[in-house]
Enzyme design. Structure first.
Site, PDB file in Angstrom:
ATOM      1  CG  LEU A 169      -2.006  -1.247   1.229  1.00 16.50           C
ATOM      2  CD1 LEU A 169      -2.528  -1.508   2.566  1.00 16.50           C
ATOM      3  CD2 LEU A 169      -3.057  -0.916   0.272  1.00 16.50           C
ATOM      4  N   PRO A 170       0.197   2.362  -0.607  1.00 15.47           N
ATOM      5  CG  PRO A 170      -0.775   3.897  -1.878  1.00 15.47           C
ATOM      6  CD  PRO A 170      -1.072   2.589  -1.024  1.00 15.47           C
ATOM      7  CB  THR A 224       8.342   2.326   1.471  1.00 12.08           C
ATOM      8  OG1 THR A 224       8.834   1.513   0.419  1.00 12.08           O
ATOM      9  CG2 THR A 224       9.464   3.126   2.233  1.00 12.08           C
ATOM     10  CE  LYS A 271      12.135   0.824   0.150  1.00 14.01           C
ATOM     11  NZ  LYS A 271      12.489   0.349  -1.344  1.00 14.01           N
ATOM     12  CE  LYS A 311       6.218   5.943   0.692  1.00 13.83           C
ATOM     13  NZ  LYS A 311       5.504   4.453   0.617  1.00 13.83           N
TER      14      LYS A 311
HETATM   15  P1  NAD Z   1       0.829   1.704  -6.516  1.00 11.72           P
HETATM   16  O1  NAD Z   1       0.380   3.150  -6.133  1.00 11.72           O
HETATM   17  O2  NAD Z   1       0.971   1.425  -7.853  1.00 11.72           O
HETATM   18  O3  NAD Z   1      -0.240   0.755  -5.807  1.00 11.72           O
HETATM   19  C1  NAD Z   1      -0.892   0.763  -4.507  1.00 11.72           C
HETATM   20  C2  NAD Z   1      -2.020   0.102  -4.806  1.00 11.72           C
HETATM   21  O4  NAD Z   1      -2.724   0.196  -3.235  1.00 11.72           O
HETATM   22  C3  NAD Z   1      -3.063   0.962  -5.702  1.00 11.72           C
HETATM   23  O5  NAD Z   1      -3.603   0.003  -6.599  1.00 11.72           O
HETATM   24  C4  NAD Z   1      -4.375   1.180  -5.054  1.00 11.72           C
HETATM   25  O6  NAD Z   1      -5.477   1.480  -5.411  1.00 11.72           O
HETATM   26  C5  NAD Z   1      -4.160   0.455  -3.647  1.00 11.72           C
HETATM   27  N1  NAD Z   1      -4.863   0.978  -2.311  1.00 11.72           N
HETATM   28  C6  NAD Z   1      -4.537   2.054  -1.642  1.00 11.72           C
HETATM   29  N2  NAD Z   1      -5.087   2.129  -0.646  1.00 11.72           N
HETATM   30  C7  NAD Z   1      -5.849   1.006  -0.498  1.00 11.72           C
HETATM   31  C8  NAD Z   1      -6.531   0.431   0.566  1.00 11.72           C
HETATM   32  N3  NAD Z   1      -6.786   1.199   1.655  1.00 11.72           N
HETATM   33  N4  NAD Z   1      -7.125  -0.808   0.177  1.00 11.72           N
HETATM   34  C9  NAD Z   1      -6.760  -1.529  -0.840  1.00 11.72           C
HETATM   35  N5  NAD Z   1      -6.109  -0.938  -1.589  1.00 11.72           N
HETATM   36  C10 NAD Z   1      -5.659   0.132  -1.703  1.00 11.72           C
HETATM   37  O7  NAD Z   1       1.950   1.889  -5.693  1.00 11.72           O
HETATM   38  P2  NAD Z   1       3.362   0.752  -5.798  1.00 11.72           P
HETATM   39  O8  NAD Z   1       4.496   1.548  -6.587  1.00 11.72           O
HETATM   40  O9  NAD Z   1       2.872  -0.677  -6.196  1.00 11.72           O
HETATM   41  O10 NAD Z   1       3.999   0.650  -4.374  1.00 11.72           O
HETATM   42  C11 NAD Z   1       3.413   0.231  -3.049  1.00 11.72           C
HETATM   43  C12 NAD Z   1       4.317   0.203  -1.970  1.00 11.72           C
HETATM   44  O11 NAD Z   1       5.445  -0.622  -2.409  1.00 11.72           O
HETATM   45  C13 NAD Z   1       4.755   1.633  -1.365  1.00 11.72           C
HETATM   46  O12 NAD Z   1       4.561   1.738  -0.094  1.00 11.72           O
HETATM   47  C14 NAD Z   1       5.902   1.804  -2.096  1.00 11.72           C
HETATM   48  O13 NAD Z   1       6.661   2.983  -1.662  1.00 11.72           O
HETATM   49  C15 NAD Z   1       6.635   0.802  -2.160  1.00 11.72           C
HETATM   50  N6  NAD Z   1       7.556   0.236  -3.090  1.00 11.72           N
HETATM   51  C16 NAD Z   1       7.413   0.561  -4.482  1.00 11.72           C
HETATM   52  C17 NAD Z   1       8.520   0.151  -5.402  1.00 11.72           C
HETATM   53  C18 NAD Z   1       8.271   0.345  -6.945  1.00 11.72           C
HETATM   54  O14 NAD Z   1       9.307   0.411  -7.463  1.00 11.72           O
HETATM   55  N7  NAD Z   1       7.048   0.771  -7.132  1.00 11.72           N
HETATM   56  C19 NAD Z   1       9.581  -0.366  -4.796  1.00 11.72           C
HETATM   57  C20 NAD Z   1       9.907  -0.610  -3.497  1.00 11.72           C
HETATM   58  C21 NAD Z   1       8.999  -0.462  -2.682  1.00 11.72           C
END
Ligand code: NAD
Length: 297
Positions: free
Chosen positions: A69-70, A100, A175, A244
């Protein structure tokens, strides 16, 4: 492993979560998914994930629940409350939070879960959407060893480097430290490339040298060739998510009283770049941005 132990729920089917869900499916787990976005649910459904209509349904059917989740507040909203995971998860199940997130939130949720015999691991990841889809993530974990052991099959399916760092919150701290370095390296590498060009040596030539010498980093070895020099800027990690992370690292430094002048400057530059670079842009775009010409003294 019993069949019921192979039932995994994934909450958050975004860039990372959908890749993890697909990897788990490919490794023989039965995967149920939940996301607020109908579009993400449709994509996951097409990939073979069973879509749960609500969190209680997902929680009641899973021995392990993976969160992606974000923000920390989304994690808390998903775990707490009458309709949250903790009220409905099976005793003995483990929640693996790969978001994260923030150490204080993780510690609070781990205590809440422990009171109901549910494990909660802060387990943020590195490796991006490509690593999530390939099952090659680095996973850094805070929490109890018994919960890590119970979640091992799922962790090993998602990552090739599974590192138990310490107690609850330790994964989040690791992280943030890692991403603070990446954010800083992107700034210093782009400065080094600009210096090289200004001094008459093409950036590509100096990049080749850096990668054969001691100035190299994941940013010079991976980000530059794959997403920056190629012009692709399609890593799947956004400016908003990196802002963030840098903000959380700065808040952590303030909380623990660490004096980090270089990192403070990096955090200021990432924040100032918001004027020209929207949150939705690829995070590698920071290398195309700079704060303006050198001021004359
Ligand atoms: P993203 O925005 O693509 O995906 C997040 C998903 O969560 C979305 O589909 C959104 O609709 C859903 N969501 C939000 N609130 C929700 C809730 N209450 N219930 C259910 N679903 C909900 O983000 P991402 O890139 O997949 O990143 C996710 C996490 O992983 C973040 O914390 C990010 O910092 C971390 N991260 C991302 C990457 C990357 O390269 N994208 C790498 C390492 C870590």
């Amino acid at each position: 492993m019993a069949n019921e132990d192979r039932a995994v729920g994934v909450v958050g089917l975004g860039n990372m979560g959908l890749g993890m869900a697909a990897t788990l499916l490919g490794q023989g787990f039965a995967v149920a998914g939940y996301d607020l976005s109908a579009e993400r649910c449709a994509l996951a459904g097409a990939a073979g994930v069973t879509i749960a209509h609500d969190l209680p349904t997902l929680a009641r059917g899973a021995a392990t629940v993976v969160l992606s989740l974000p923000l920390a507040r989304h994690v808390a909203a998903t775990v707490e409350g009458d309709d949250g995971l903790v009220a409905h998860a099976l005793a003995g199940s483990v929640i693996i939070d790969t978001s994260t997130s923030e150490a204080a939130t993780s510690r609070r949720l781990a205590a809440l879960c422990a009171a109901r015999s549910i494990g909660f691991l802060d387990a943020p990841v590195s490796g991006g959407p490509a690593g999530a889809s390939a099952g090659t993530l680095a996973i850094m974990i805070g929490g109890e060893a018994s919960h890590v052991a119970a979640a091992r099959p799922v962790l090993d399916a998602m990552g090739t480097k599974v590192l138990h760092v310490g107690p609850s919150g330790a994964g989040n701290v690791a992280k943030l430290v890692n991403n603070l370095l990446v954010a800083s390296h992107l700034l210093t590498m782009s400065e080094a490339m600009r210096l090289s060009e200004a001094a008459g040596v093409p950036a590509a030539d100096v990049l080749m040298v850096v990668n054969a010498a001691s100035g190299r980093s994941a940013v010079s070895e991976v980000n530059y060739p794959r997403w920056i020099e190629s012009g692709g800027f399609d890593s799947g990690f956004t400016m908003g998510l990196m802002r963030k992370d840098v903000g959380l690292a700065a808040a952590l430094a303030a909380e623990v009283g660490a004096n980090l002048p270089m990192s403070e400057l990096a955090a200021r530059l990432w924040s100032e770049s918001a004027v020209g670079l929207a949150d939705g842009e690829d995070f590698n775009r920071i290398t195309q941005w700079h704060p303006g010409p050198r001021s004359s003294s």
